[in-house]
Design a protein around this motif. Structure first.
Motif, PDB file in Angstrom:
ATOM      1  N   PRO A 180       4.355 -25.174 -27.026  1.00 48.72           N
ATOM      2  CA  PRO A 180       3.337 -25.862 -26.224  1.00 48.72           C
ATOM      3  C   PRO A 180       3.947 -26.592 -25.028  1.00 48.72           C
ATOM      4  CG  PRO A 180       2.946 -26.203 -28.559  1.00 48.72           C
ATOM      5  CD  PRO A 180       4.305 -25.566 -28.440  1.00 48.72           C
ATOM      6  N   THR A 181       3.132 -26.762 -24.002  1.00 47.75           N
ATOM      7  CA  THR A 181       3.614 -27.336 -22.741  1.00 47.75           C
ATOM      8  C   THR A 181       3.616 -28.855 -22.728  1.00 47.75           C
ATOM      9  OG1 THR A 181       1.383 -27.285 -21.804  1.00 47.75           O
ATOM     10  CG2 THR A 181       2.778 -25.332 -21.466  1.00 47.75           C
ATOM     11  N   GLY A 182       2.875 -29.499 -23.650  1.00 46.19           N
ATOM     12  CA  GLY A 182       2.760 -30.948 -23.617  1.00 46.19           C
ATOM     13  C   GLY A 182       1.712 -31.440 -22.640  1.00 46.19           C
ATOM     14  N   ARG A 183       0.953 -30.535 -22.053  1.00 43.62           N
ATOM     15  CA  ARG A 183      -0.098 -30.942 -21.117  1.00 43.62           C
ATOM     16  C   ARG A 183      -1.403 -31.142 -21.883  1.00 43.62           C
ATOM     17  NH1 ARG A 183       1.324 -26.009 -16.987  1.00 43.62           N
ATOM     18  NH2 ARG A 183       3.532 -26.516 -16.695  1.00 43.62           N
ATOM     19  N   GLU A 184      -2.463 -30.497 -21.427  1.00 39.09           N
ATOM     20  CA  GLU A 184      -3.750 -30.582 -22.102  1.00 39.09           C
ATOM     21  C   GLU A 184      -4.295 -29.177 -22.318  1.00 39.09           C
ATOM     22  OE1 GLU A 184      -6.334 -32.982 -19.776  1.00 39.09           O
ATOM     23  OE2 GLU A 184      -5.315 -34.869 -20.246  1.00 39.09           O
ATOM     24  N   GLY A 185      -5.230 -29.075 -23.260  1.00 37.10           N
ATOM     25  CA  GLY A 185      -5.900 -27.804 -23.478  1.00 37.10           C
ATOM     26  C   GLY A 185      -5.547 -27.180 -24.812  1.00 37.10           C
ATOM     27  N   THR A 186      -6.334 -26.180 -25.178  1.00 41.63           N
ATOM     28  CA  THR A 186      -6.113 -25.437 -26.414  1.00 41.63           C
ATOM     29  C   THR A 186      -6.331 -23.953 -26.156  1.00 41.63           C
ATOM     30  OG1 THR A 186      -8.427 -25.678 -27.100  1.00 41.63           O
ATOM     31  CG2 THR A 186      -6.865 -27.347 -27.891  1.00 41.63           C
ATOM     32  N   VAL A 187      -5.755 -23.149 -27.013  1.00 40.01           N
ATOM     33  CA  VAL A 187      -5.975 -21.715 -27.009  1.00 40.01           C
ATOM     34  C   VAL A 187      -5.990 -21.264 -28.463  1.00 40.01           C
ATOM     35  CG1 VAL A 187      -3.513 -21.158 -26.810  1.00 40.01           C
ATOM     36  CG2 VAL A 187      -5.213 -19.491 -26.068  1.00 40.01           C
ATOM     37  N   ARG A 188      -6.813 -20.283 -28.761  1.00 39.15           N
ATOM     38  CA  ARG A 188      -6.901 -19.787 -30.136  1.00 39.15           C
ATOM     39  C   ARG A 188      -6.396 -18.348 -30.186  1.00 39.15           C
ATOM     40  NH1 ARG A 188      -9.179 -21.396 -34.746  1.00 39.15           N
ATOM     41  NH2 ARG A 188     -10.085 -23.205 -33.689  1.00 39.15           N
ATOM     42  N   LEU A 189      -5.486 -18.098 -31.127  1.00 37.46           N
ATOM     43  CA  LEU A 189      -4.988 -16.748 -31.361  1.00 37.46           C
ATOM     44  C   LEU A 189      -5.887 -16.111 -32.411  1.00 37.46           C
ATOM     45  CD1 LEU A 189      -1.149 -17.526 -31.558  1.00 37.46           C
ATOM     46  CD2 LEU A 189      -2.629 -17.305 -29.542  1.00 37.46           C
ATOM     47  N   LEU A 190      -6.640 -15.099 -32.009  1.00 39.71           N
ATOM     48  CA  LEU A 190      -7.657 -14.521 -32.884  1.00 39.71           C
ATOM     49  C   LEU A 190      -7.120 -13.385 -33.746  1.00 39.71           C
ATOM     50  CD1 LEU A 190     -10.621 -14.379 -30.330  1.00 39.71           C
ATOM     51  CD2 LEU A 190     -10.091 -16.186 -31.988  1.00 39.71           C
ATOM     52  N   ALA A 201       0.210  -5.066 -40.407  1.00 44.57           N
ATOM     53  CA  ALA A 201       0.052  -4.564 -41.775  1.00 44.57           C
ATOM     54  C   ALA A 201      -0.621  -5.607 -42.652  1.00 44.57           C
ATOM     55  CB  ALA A 201       1.409  -4.186 -42.359  1.00 44.57           C
ATOM     56  N   GLN A 202      -1.422  -5.116 -43.568  1.00 46.67           N
ATOM     57  CA  GLN A 202      -1.997  -5.937 -44.630  1.00 46.67           C
ATOM     58  C   GLN A 202      -1.776  -5.196 -45.943  1.00 46.67           C
ATOM     59  OE1 GLN A 202      -6.064  -6.500 -43.172  1.00 46.67           O
ATOM     60  NE2 GLN A 202      -5.568  -8.620 -42.657  1.00 46.67           N
ATOM     61  N   ALA A 203      -1.164  -5.875 -46.905  1.00 47.35           N
ATOM     62  CA  ALA A 203      -0.823  -5.265 -48.194  1.00 47.35           C
ATOM     63  C   ALA A 203       0.008  -4.000 -47.994  1.00 47.35           C
ATOM     64  CB  ALA A 203      -2.084  -4.958 -48.989  1.00 47.35           C
ATOM     65  N   GLY A 204       0.892  -4.024 -46.977  1.00 52.13           N
ATOM     66  CA  GLY A 204       1.789  -2.907 -46.744  1.00 52.13           C
ATOM     67  C   GLY A 204       1.179  -1.719 -46.036  1.00 52.13           C
ATOM     68  N   ARG A 209      -6.191  -4.102 -36.512  1.00 48.11           N
ATOM     69  CA  ARG A 209      -6.101  -5.505 -36.095  1.00 48.11           C
ATOM     70  C   ARG A 209      -5.924  -6.370 -37.333  1.00 48.11           C
ATOM     71  NH1 ARG A 209      -9.865  -2.934 -33.374  1.00 48.11           N
ATOM     72  NH2 ARG A 209     -11.425  -3.447 -34.951  1.00 48.11           N
ATOM     73  N   ALA A 210      -5.117  -7.407 -37.195  1.00 46.84           N
ATOM     74  CA  ALA A 210      -4.909  -8.357 -38.286  1.00 46.84           C
ATOM     75  C   ALA A 210      -5.401  -9.728 -37.834  1.00 46.84           C
ATOM     76  CB  ALA A 210      -3.437  -8.437 -38.662  1.00 46.84           C
ATOM     77  N   PRO A 211      -6.308 -10.365 -38.579  1.00 46.75           N
ATOM     78  CA  PRO A 211      -6.824 -11.674 -38.164  1.00 46.75           C
ATOM     79  C   PRO A 211      -5.731 -12.741 -38.215  1.00 46.75           C
ATOM     80  CG  PRO A 211      -7.598 -11.095 -40.366  1.00 46.75           C
ATOM     81  CD  PRO A 211      -6.915  -9.883 -39.830  1.00 46.75           C
ATOM     82  N   LEU A 212      -5.763 -13.637 -37.226  1.00 51.10           N
ATOM     83  CA  LEU A 212      -4.810 -14.748 -37.158  1.00 51.10           C
ATOM     84  C   LEU A 212      -5.536 -16.090 -37.265  1.00 51.10           C
ATOM     85  CD1 LEU A 212      -2.560 -13.474 -34.219  1.00 51.10           C
ATOM     86  CD2 LEU A 212      -2.107 -13.283 -36.673  1.00 51.10           C
ATOM     87  N   ASP A 213      -6.499 -16.317 -36.372  1.00 50.27           N
ATOM     88  CA  ASP A 213      -7.304 -17.541 -36.343  1.00 50.27           C
ATOM     89  C   ASP A 213      -6.417 -18.786 -36.339  1.00 50.27           C
ATOM     90  OD1 ASP A 213      -9.635 -18.970 -36.159  1.00 50.27           O
ATOM     91  OD2 ASP A 213      -9.950 -19.081 -38.323  1.00 50.27           O
TER      92      ASP A 213
END
Length: 284
Positions: A180-190, A201-204, A209-213
């Motif tokens: 993180p930059t230490g500034r302001e704001g947010t971002v979401r990794l989906l 991979a899920q269960a090998g 796509r693999a969910p991150l959230d």
């Protein structure tokens, strides 16, 4: 520069003839015997370039002495670099690679662009302004991707840090550093998505796509993300022809609600590790 026959296919191309011409030696008729196109070959994605294709429809060689691509939404023209010339034989086409420039995210999105082509006519150089028609999404897509990356970079630097694998084990781990930059704001990794070579991979098993959230705040401490990866498909030809298979995309959402792909480029060393895993896991 690659010369091609007039009949060669141009993927993602915009093809037009000149609509107007202003020469260094004064105005001249519109050249109906020159056509231009813009597209981005897979080989130019990692190099952050775009190709201006110029087709010579005339019966004599065309000597090009300069070219640039202008488009609303980009900070400056994309210019064919250096002092060079290109001679295009009759009925052939040439690709002129131009470096991408930063997007102007305060401007409206580009709808299209204009190719400014300088070529020899008699003893003089003339400039032809060749507007590109609408309907192609390449320039708008580059603008959207660049502006999304800029908004993410205001919150955090997100990049591929390592690719861990063990010979004989068919699953690897992609390590992504988040600083993180230490500034302001947010971002979401989906989500994490796959490429032509590698899939999350899920269960090998490979999944598209693999969910991150994962929510990232600019004030968070540094962290890392680990994504299990497996080969997308075991295809020796895909490996031999690879151009973008080690560029892992993440679907992200910025604070203003915009979503898009943040592509994580791999260093040369990490690219070789990814290739090594692919060869080992696929027994190639």
């Amino acid at each position: 520069m690659a010369l091609r026959s007039r009949s060669a296919a141009w993927p993602f191309a915009l093809i037009v003839t000149a609509a107007g011409l202003v020469g260094c030696a004064g105005a001249a008729p519109a050249p109906e015997d020159i056509a231009v196109a813009v597209y981005q070959p897979r080989t130019d994605v990692a190099a952050e370039r775009i190709a201006i294709t110029v087709e010579n429809l005339r019966s004599e060689p065309l000597e090009i002495t300069g070219a640039r691509l202008e488009s609303r939404g980009f900070a400056e023209p994309m210019t064919w670099p250096g002092e060079r010339t290109a001679t295009v034989p009759p009925g052939r086409a040439v690709d002129l690679r131009v470096p991408l420039v930063p997007p102007d995210c305060a401007a409206d999105p580009p709808v299209t662009g204009t190719v400014v082509l300088t070529y020899r006519k008699g003893a003089h150089d003339v400039d032809a302004r060749l507007p590109l028609p609408g309907g192609d999404d390449r320039l708008p897509a580059l603008w959207r991707q660049g502006c999304l990356a800029s908004r993410v970079a205001e919150v955090a630097t997100i990049g591929t840090a390592d690719f861990l694998w063990t010979p004989g084990v068919p699953e690897a781990v992609l390590v992504v550093d988040i600083v993180p930059t230490g500034r302001e704001g947010t971002v979401r990794l989906l989500e994490a998505a796959g490429t032509t070579l590698l899939s999350p991979a899920q269960a090998g098993r490979a999944v598209p796509r693999a969910p991150l959230d994962i929510a990232v705040s600019a004030s968070d401490p540094p962290s890392s993300l680990r994504v299990p990866m497996v080969p997308n498909r075991c295809d020796a030809h895909a490996l031999a022809e690879d151009k973008v298979g080690t560029r892992i995309p993440l679907l992200v959402e910025t604070e203003d609600g915009s979503t898009g792909r943040l592509v994580l480029a791999a260093s040369d060393a990490l690219r070789e590790r990814m290739y090594g895993f692919f060869v080992d896991a696929c027994a190639l």
